[in-house]
Design a protein around this motif. Structure first.
Motif, PDB file in Angstrom:
ATOM      1  N   HIS A 153       6.682 -13.755  36.216  1.00 16.80           N
ATOM      2  CA  HIS A 153       7.921 -12.986  36.022  1.00 16.80           C
ATOM      3  C   HIS A 153       8.709 -13.395  34.789  1.00 16.80           C
ATOM      4  CE1 HIS A 153       7.453 -10.674  39.684  1.00 16.80           C
ATOM      5  NE2 HIS A 153       6.864 -11.768  40.159  1.00 16.80           N
ATOM      6  N   CYS A 168       7.183  -4.115  38.365  1.00 16.19           N
ATOM      7  CA  CYS A 168       7.924  -5.130  39.113  1.00 16.19           C
ATOM      8  C   CYS A 168       9.256  -4.535  39.546  1.00 16.19           C
ATOM      9  CB  CYS A 168       8.157  -6.366  38.238  1.00 16.19           C
ATOM     10  SG  CYS A 168       9.266  -7.560  39.025  1.00 16.19           S
ATOM     11  N   HIS A 171      12.243  -6.712  37.656  1.00 18.22           N
ATOM     12  CA  HIS A 171      12.429  -6.871  36.205  1.00 18.22           C
ATOM     13  C   HIS A 171      11.825  -5.707  35.414  1.00 18.22           C
ATOM     14  CE1 HIS A 171      11.615 -10.993  37.995  1.00 18.22           C
ATOM     15  NE2 HIS A 171      12.900 -11.022  37.734  1.00 18.22           N
ATOM     16  N   CYS A 174       9.027  -7.813  32.558  1.00 20.82           N
ATOM     17  CA  CYS A 174       8.358  -9.084  32.858  1.00 20.82           C
ATOM     18  C   CYS A 174       6.840  -8.898  32.726  1.00 20.82           C
ATOM     19  CB  CYS A 174       8.743  -9.626  34.232  1.00 20.82           C
ATOM     20  SG  CYS A 174       7.954  -8.825  35.630  1.00 20.82           S
TER      21      CYS A 174
HETATM   22 ZN    ZN Z   1       9.079  -9.418  37.575  1.00 22.12          ZN
END
Ligand code: ZN
Length: 290
Positions: A153, A168, A171, A174
């Motif tokens: 991440h 994700c 995020h 990431c």
């Molecule tokens: Zn992430």
């Protein structure tokens, strides 16, 4: 004999190892409801005379021995498994001493002692599949603080022109969000297996992975980086990552880090898809011997 379990998000592999580390028997179970799965695992090991058991499981897991929820699966998108006492329930079902760690750490243990990492004091293992996870070992100790590191991440620099939505849910930019298996599908609406390696989606993924490896290299200085997981099974993928890494080494790291030749530094697992099972075997053996 020793027992080993690789508990993944879609399937569970259970194996029995001989004293000298050969797989004697193996079974696969589809990952579903935890209590049903644990029952099936108990049934498999019931007739096997194993001394102890090593488990590598998807997580995040609580690996802090002082915690009230030591051995529990923490918040996971996997239905039913959140707050499941994986360590306690397996111990009840299989009735032998067990040790457990994350699935990626188990693969790293396998490779560090028996595979691509065995010549080195330190090694990093990264798996790129449905998600991205990595684990680091030095002098036999797995890096672990409040829990396993969350190296999938870290933020990466989004390539101009790559408009894909991050996979994700936490995020936007990431590594896991932009370079895991599902990100390839989101860019192409095809599975990775059906695409040619020259597809732009793979070049994006290779660039992000190389960025991640550069960051890990700065922070951890591993002697070798071992790359596993479904995305790396794609023929030509590792070469793309290595080419990108060489480019970054020259134009972004500016040769500031003293790194070995990339062909020796970034490698595939020697134990292939069995690394995690071997790691479990080594963990089980370690319990019995200490
Ligand atoms: Zn992430």
């Amino acid at each position: 004999m020793y027992g080993s379990i690789e508990l993944g998000g879609t399937k569970i592999r259970c194996a029995v190892f001989s004293e000298d580390g050969k797989i004697e028997e193996e079974t696969r179970i589809e990952t579903d409801k935890p209590y049903d799965n644990v029952k099936e695992i108990g049934k498999f090991f019931k007739t096997k005379e194993i001394k102890s058991l090593g488990v590598g499981a998807f997580g995040p897991l609580d690996t802090n021995k002082n915690s009230q929820t030591y051995g529990f699966v923490k918040n996971t998108p996997k239905k039913y498994w959140t707050n499941f006492d994986i360590r306690g329930e397996l111990k009840k079902a299989v009735k032998v001493d067990l040790d457990f760690t994350s699935d990626v750490a188990a693969s790293l243990i396998g490779e560090y002692y028996l595979g691509a990492g065995k010549k080195y004091r330190s090694a990093l293992y990264i798996t790129v599949g449905t998600g991205i996870g990595a684990s680091y070992i030095q002098d036999g100790n797995i890096l672990d603080g409040f829990g396993a590191p969350e190296m999938g991440h870290i933020k990466v620099d989004r390539i101009k022109g790559d408009k894909v939505k991050s996979v994700c849910q936490y995020h936007d930019d990431c590594l896991e969000g932009l370079a895991s298996g599902p990100s390839i599908y989101n860019r192409t609406l095809c599975s990775g297996e059906s695409l040619d390696i020259s597809d732009q989606a793979f070049s994006y993924v290779a660039t992000y992975l190389a960025q991640g490896l550069a960051t890990y290299s700065y922070i951890l200085r591993p002697e070798v980086i071992i790359m596993g997981g479904g995305v790396l099974n794609k023929e030509g993928m590792l070469d793309l990552v290595k080419t990108e890494f060489d480019r970054i080494k020259e134009f972004q790291i500016n040769n500031y880090l003293d790194l070995p030749d990339t062909d020796y530094y970034i490698v595939l697992p020697d134990l292939g898809n069995e690394a995690g099972l071997y790691g479990g075997y080594l963990m089980a053996k370690n319990i019995s011997e200490n």
